[in-house]
Design an enzyme around this catalytic site. Sequence first.
Site, short mmCIF file in Angstrom:
data_model
loop_
_atom_site.label_atom_id
_atom_site.label_comp_id
_atom_site.label_asym_id
_atom_site.label_seq_id
_atom_site.Cartn_x
_atom_site.Cartn_y
_atom_site.Cartn_z
N SER A 121 0.83 -1.20 0.00
CA SER A 121 0.00 0.00 0.00
C SER A 121 0.87 1.27 0.00
CB SER A 121 -0.97 -0.04 1.18
OG SER A 121 -2.06 0.81 0.95
N ASP A 182 -10.27 -4.73 -3.83
CA ASP A 182 -9.64 -3.82 -2.87
C ASP A 182 -10.41 -2.51 -2.83
OD1 ASP A 182 -7.91 -2.15 -1.40
OD2 ASP A 182 -6.14 -3.22 -2.11
N HIS A 209 -7.79 -5.76 0.46
CA HIS A 209 -6.57 -5.01 0.77
C HIS A 209 -5.69 -5.81 1.72
CE1 HIS A 209 -4.32 -1.30 0.60
NE2 HIS A 209 -4.31 -1.19 1.92
#
Length: 229
Positions: A121, A182, A209
């Site tokens: 991320s 996600d 995610h």
Amino acid sequence: MATVTRAAPLRILCIHGYRQNSGSFREKTGALRKLLKKYVELVYMSAPHRVPQTGDAQGKENEVGPGGDEAPRGWWFSDTQARSFDAGQQCQASLGLEESVEAVRTAVKDLGPFDGVLGFSQGAALVAMLCSIQEQNLEPQFQFRFAILVAGFRSACLEHQGFYGSPAPLAIPSLHVFGQEDQVISDRMSRELLPLFQEPQVLTHPGGHFVPAASAHRQTYQEFLKRFQ
């Protein structure tokens, strides 16, 4: 009878997501360590910036909270006043990126050498920037042979756009991993990183995610990593 010597595990520096830290990211990648234990050694570091915990200053990315006693941390803040981060926030300037690059430099010096770097991320967005820095020979400490970017994205901050302006795609081999469901970093945002790299490999999964590590993903990880053993 001749003995068969196994190649030494590849050492990979792991860069956590926003509001995580080295301990929580290690916990969340336990399945990945188990999946690849014969091939890699994952080494974790924490971002230098504590994320404020009052009001909405945690940031909208709202990734998995920390484990252990260490505070949630971030690599940079898109809102310099609130010291918060939102991957979709367009801003002129950010806060904290230079210190984070310095922290990675120190980790490489103290904990390295490393064969590769893995980011999740906001950490994956940072990894893309580190690859650009390495490609431009701006940091001699960075000698990564490959990069794995999980749920990565291009920073929307104006001052970061120089990382994406290379006249040629980044030559470092890269594996880009993202989930089709996600809700934090969409697969569209992750795909925007692909043109920045030369011959990027892609691993998609139907989930959200997180760092995928099911048996169905083993072959893609292994085939990518065996090139460097």
